[in-house]
Design a protein around this motif. Structure first.
Motif, PDB file in Angstrom:
ATOM      1  N   ALA A   1      28.245  18.788  59.763  1.00  0.00           N
ATOM      2  CA  ALA A   1      28.151  17.415  59.286  1.00  0.00           C
ATOM      3  C   ALA A   1      28.719  17.363  57.873  1.00  0.00           C
ATOM      4  CB  ALA A   1      26.705  16.942  59.290  1.00  0.00           C
ATOM      5  N   PRO A   2      29.355  16.267  57.486  1.00  0.00           N
ATOM      6  CA  PRO A   2      29.913  16.187  56.128  1.00  0.00           C
ATOM      7  C   PRO A   2      28.898  16.512  55.039  1.00  0.00           C
ATOM      8  CG  PRO A   2      30.714  14.362  57.454  1.00  0.00           C
ATOM      9  CD  PRO A   2      29.682  15.064  58.288  1.00  0.00           C
ATOM     10  N   ALA A   3      27.669  16.075  55.231  1.00  0.00           N
ATOM     11  CA  ALA A   3      26.642  16.314  54.211  1.00  0.00           C
ATOM     12  C   ALA A   3      26.282  17.787  54.076  1.00  0.00           C
ATOM     13  CB  ALA A   3      25.386  15.506  54.543  1.00  0.00           C
ATOM     14  N   ALA A   4      26.591  18.587  55.103  1.00  0.00           N
ATOM     15  CA  ALA A   4      26.263  20.022  55.078  1.00  0.00           C
ATOM     16  C   ALA A   4      27.349  20.861  54.421  1.00  0.00           C
ATOM     17  CB  ALA A   4      26.010  20.521  56.496  1.00  0.00           C
ATOM     18  N   LEU A   5      28.516  20.273  54.160  1.00  0.00           N
ATOM     19  CA  LEU A   5      29.628  21.051  53.628  1.00  0.00           C
ATOM     20  C   LEU A   5      29.364  21.625  52.238  1.00  0.00           C
ATOM     21  CD1 LEU A   5      32.502  22.134  53.917  1.00  0.00           C
ATOM     22  CD2 LEU A   5      33.340  19.910  53.112  1.00  0.00           C
ATOM     23  N   PRO A   6      28.806  20.875  51.276  1.00  0.00           N
ATOM     24  CA  PRO A   6      28.594  21.469  49.947  1.00  0.00           C
ATOM     25  C   PRO A   6      27.707  22.713  49.971  1.00  0.00           C
ATOM     26  CG  PRO A   6      28.445  19.089  49.818  1.00  0.00           C
ATOM     27  CD  PRO A   6      28.503  19.431  51.281  1.00  0.00           C
ATOM     28  N   ALA A   7      26.635  22.679  50.746  1.00  0.00           N
ATOM     29  CA  ALA A   7      25.751  23.852  50.817  1.00  0.00           C
ATOM     30  C   ALA A   7      26.469  25.039  51.458  1.00  0.00           C
ATOM     31  CB  ALA A   7      24.482  23.504  51.604  1.00  0.00           C
ATOM     32  N   PHE A   8      27.272  24.748  52.488  1.00  0.00           N
ATOM     33  CA  PHE A   8      28.044  25.814  53.129  1.00  0.00           C
ATOM     34  C   PHE A   8      28.991  26.455  52.120  1.00  0.00           C
ATOM     35  CE2 PHE A   8      31.766  27.478  55.236  1.00  0.00           C
ATOM     36  CZ  PHE A   8      31.259  28.160  56.341  1.00  0.00           C
ATOM     37  N   LEU A   9      29.719  25.636  51.373  1.00  0.00           N
ATOM     38  CA  LEU A   9      30.690  26.165  50.419  1.00  0.00           C
ATOM     39  C   LEU A   9      30.006  26.896  49.263  1.00  0.00           C
ATOM     40  CD1 LEU A   9      33.266  23.239  50.291  1.00  0.00           C
ATOM     41  CD2 LEU A   9      33.631  25.531  51.217  1.00  0.00           C
ATOM     42  N   GLU A  10      28.843  26.401  48.839  1.00  0.00           N
ATOM     43  CA  GLU A  10      28.118  27.094  47.768  1.00  0.00           C
ATOM     44  C   GLU A  10      27.740  28.502  48.216  1.00  0.00           C
ATOM     45  OE1 GLU A  10      24.288  26.404  44.783  1.00  0.00           O
ATOM     46  OE2 GLU A  10      24.696  24.994  46.409  1.00  0.00           O
ATOM     47  N   ALA A  11      27.222  28.618  49.454  1.00  0.00           N
ATOM     48  CA  ALA A  11      26.850  29.929  49.979  1.00  0.00           C
ATOM     49  C   ALA A  11      28.081  30.798  50.205  1.00  0.00           C
ATOM     50  CB  ALA A  11      26.067  29.764  51.283  1.00  0.00           C
ATOM     51  N   TYR A  12      29.148  30.186  50.685  1.00  0.00           N
ATOM     52  CA  TYR A  12      30.382  30.936  50.949  1.00  0.00           C
ATOM     53  C   TYR A  12      30.954  31.489  49.641  1.00  0.00           C
ATOM     54  CZ  TYR A  12      34.977  32.037  52.887  1.00  0.00           C
ATOM     55  OH  TYR A  12      36.122  32.698  53.275  1.00  0.00           O
ATOM     56  N   CYS A  13      31.031  30.659  48.627  1.00  0.00           N
ATOM     57  CA  CYS A  13      31.649  31.070  47.368  1.00  0.00           C
ATOM     58  C   CYS A  13      30.823  32.110  46.613  1.00  0.00           C
ATOM     59  CB  CYS A  13      31.876  29.853  46.468  1.00  0.00           C
ATOM     60  SG  CYS A  13      33.146  28.722  47.100  1.00  0.00           S
ATOM     61  N   ALA A  14      29.569  32.282  46.984  1.00  0.00           N
ATOM     62  CA  ALA A  14      28.711  33.264  46.329  1.00  0.00           C
ATOM     63  C   ALA A  14      28.924  34.670  46.880  1.00  0.00           C
ATOM     64  CB  ALA A  14      27.244  32.860  46.495  1.00  0.00           C
ATOM     65  N   GLN A  15      29.755  34.807  47.904  1.00  0.00           N
ATOM     66  CA  GLN A  15      29.955  36.096  48.551  1.00  0.00           C
ATOM     67  C   GLN A  15      31.434  36.468  48.559  1.00  0.00           C
ATOM     68  OE1 GLN A  15      27.673  36.589  52.265  1.00  0.00           O
ATOM     69  NE2 GLN A  15      26.706  34.611  51.842  1.00  0.00           N
ATOM     70  N   SER A  16      31.699  37.708  48.937  1.00  0.00           N
ATOM     71  CA  SER A  16      33.071  38.211  49.047  1.00  0.00           C
ATOM     72  C   SER A  16      33.464  38.269  50.517  1.00  0.00           C
ATOM     73  CB  SER A  16      33.158  39.610  48.427  1.00  0.00           C
ATOM     74  OG  SER A  16      34.440  40.158  48.611  1.00  0.00           O
ATOM     75  N   TRP A  17      34.703  37.860  50.795  1.00  0.00           N
ATOM     76  CA  TRP A  17      35.177  37.783  52.172  1.00  0.00           C
ATOM     77  C   TRP A  17      36.542  38.457  52.292  1.00  0.00           C
ATOM     78  CZ3 TRP A  17      31.428  35.729  55.178  1.00  0.00           C
ATOM     79  CH2 TRP A  17      30.464  34.939  54.537  1.00  0.00           C
ATOM     80  N   PRO A  18      36.577  39.779  52.398  1.00  0.00           N
ATOM     81  CA  PRO A  18      37.864  40.488  52.387  1.00  0.00           C
ATOM     82  C   PRO A  18      38.772  40.167  53.564  1.00  0.00           C
ATOM     83  CG  PRO A  18      36.070  41.961  52.989  1.00  0.00           C
ATOM     84  CD  PRO A  18      35.432  40.703  52.499  1.00  0.00           C
ATOM     85  N   GLY A  19      38.200  39.707  54.670  1.00  0.00           N
ATOM     86  CA  GLY A  19      39.020  39.439  55.841  1.00  0.00           C
ATOM     87  C   GLY A  19      39.315  37.975  56.089  1.00  0.00           C
ATOM     88  N   LEU A  20      38.845  37.081  55.203  1.00  0.00           N
ATOM     89  CA  LEU A  20      39.050  35.646  55.396  1.00  0.00           C
ATOM     90  C   LEU A  20      39.719  35.022  54.183  1.00  0.00           C
ATOM     91  CD1 LEU A  20      35.776  34.160  56.987  1.00  0.00           C
ATOM     92  CD2 LEU A  20      37.903  34.759  58.133  1.00  0.00           C
ATOM     93  N   ALA A  21      40.577  34.053  54.439  1.00  0.00           N
ATOM     94  CA  ALA A  21      41.137  33.204  53.389  1.00  0.00           C
ATOM     95  C   ALA A  21      40.796  31.765  53.766  1.00  0.00           C
ATOM     96  CB  ALA A  21      42.649  33.385  53.289  1.00  0.00           C
ATOM     97  N   LEU A  22      39.910  31.147  53.015  1.00  0.00           N
ATOM     98  CA  LEU A  22      39.476  29.783  53.323  1.00  0.00           C
ATOM     99  C   LEU A  22      40.547  28.805  52.853  1.00  0.00           C
ATOM    100  CD1 LEU A  22      36.983  28.528  54.633  1.00  0.00           C
ATOM    101  CD2 LEU A  22      36.060  28.151  52.338  1.00  0.00           C
ATOM    102  N   CYS A  23      41.109  28.050  53.805  1.00  0.00           N
ATOM    103  CA  CYS A  23      42.312  27.255  53.513  1.00  0.00           C
ATOM    104  C   CYS A  23      42.117  25.750  53.560  1.00  0.00           C
ATOM    105  CB  CYS A  23      43.417  27.626  54.504  1.00  0.00           C
ATOM    106  SG  CYS A  23      43.960  29.333  54.370  1.00  0.00           S
TER     107      CYS A  23
END
Length: 255
Positions: A161-183
């Motif tokens: 849901a659009p309202a869930a995107l900020p929390a998702f991105l906050e959690a995503y940006c707090a970690q390292s993702w060597p195999g993913l490039a978020l585009c």
């Protein structure tokens, strides 16, 4: 280019149903018509003619159909089922194609997605991101990922849901993702909806992406995958950088 042959059955225990293909000239003519419309729509939106990437959605169609369209000049192809897409990728491995996975990510298929596809349009959970990143890193690749957004909050559709995107991105940006490039982001508009409603869906996705870039400092978060056979011209007008077209290129699905 000779059409690649497709084995009747393969390791997934799944048979691809042959379809009657249009003559090569018809397929190339259709491809030329669509790419011209895409280029014109991009220019009308104030962008260069090459600003929009066409993904030819080849699900349910054969490797021969992919080979025919590749011979016309198409380079990006989209699949929604791992068990159908991987054999096509293997059949076309001698060509410089880029493969996009469009379907939901099943945990038991994540390794195959990470190893065989270049793009993912349907990221919607951190668990899937972790699994895909691990498998992609192990395979020595980096998967370009788009977050799927259910802009209209339709319970029949996948995506955040659009309202869930900020929390998702906050959690995503707090970690390292060597195999993913978020585009960027992806969405599907209501099928057969009026132009005003469809364009509003696409405009909201564009605004979500812009807000996300500003809020989280996402410098390479520029891709907007939106628009299909019936509404891609509206999507381009609202800023699409990727359109996913199947039926208008290949004809009706084989099944």
């Amino acid at each position: 280019m000779h059409a690649a042959s497709m084995p009747e059955r393969h390791g997934f225990g799944y048979a691809l149903t042959p379809v009657k293909l249009p003559p090569m000239d018809d397929l190339c003519e259709r491809y030329t018509h669509i790419t011209t419309r895409i280029a014109n729509a991009a220019r009308e939106s104030g962008r260069p003619a090459g600003a929009v990437r066409l993904v030819a959605v080849s699900k349910t169609h054969t490797a021969q159909a992919v080979a025919q369209l590749a011979a016309c000049g198409q380079r990006h192809f989209g699949e929604s089922r791992v068990q159908e897409g991987v054999p096509k990728i293997a059949a076309m491995q001698d060509t410089a194609l880029e493969w996009h996975f469009l379907g939901p990510v099943q945990r038991n298929k994540a390794r195959l997605i990470a190893a065989h596809f270049h793009w993912l349009h349907s990221l919607e959970s951190l668990d899937a991101a972790k699994t895909l990143s691990r498998h992609a890193a192990a395979a020595g690749t980096r998967l370009r990922a788009l977050i799927e957004i259910n802009v209209t909050c339709d319970p029949r559709k996948h995506g955040l849901a659009p309202a869930a995107l900020p929390a998702f991105l906050e959690a995503y940006c707090a970690q390292s993702w060597p195999g993913l490039a978020l585009c960027g982001l992806m969405t599907i508009a209501a099928h057969g909806g009026p132009e005003t409603a469809v364009r509003q869906t696409f405009a909201q996705l564009r605004e979500l992406a812009a807000d996300s870039r500003r809020a989280f400092g996402l410098t390479d978060f520029d891709e907007l995958s939106m628009g299909m056979s019936d509404d891609y011209h509206w999507a381009i007008a609202e800023g699409a950088t990727i359109v996913r077209i199947g039926r208008a290129l290949f004809g009706a699905r084989a099944r």
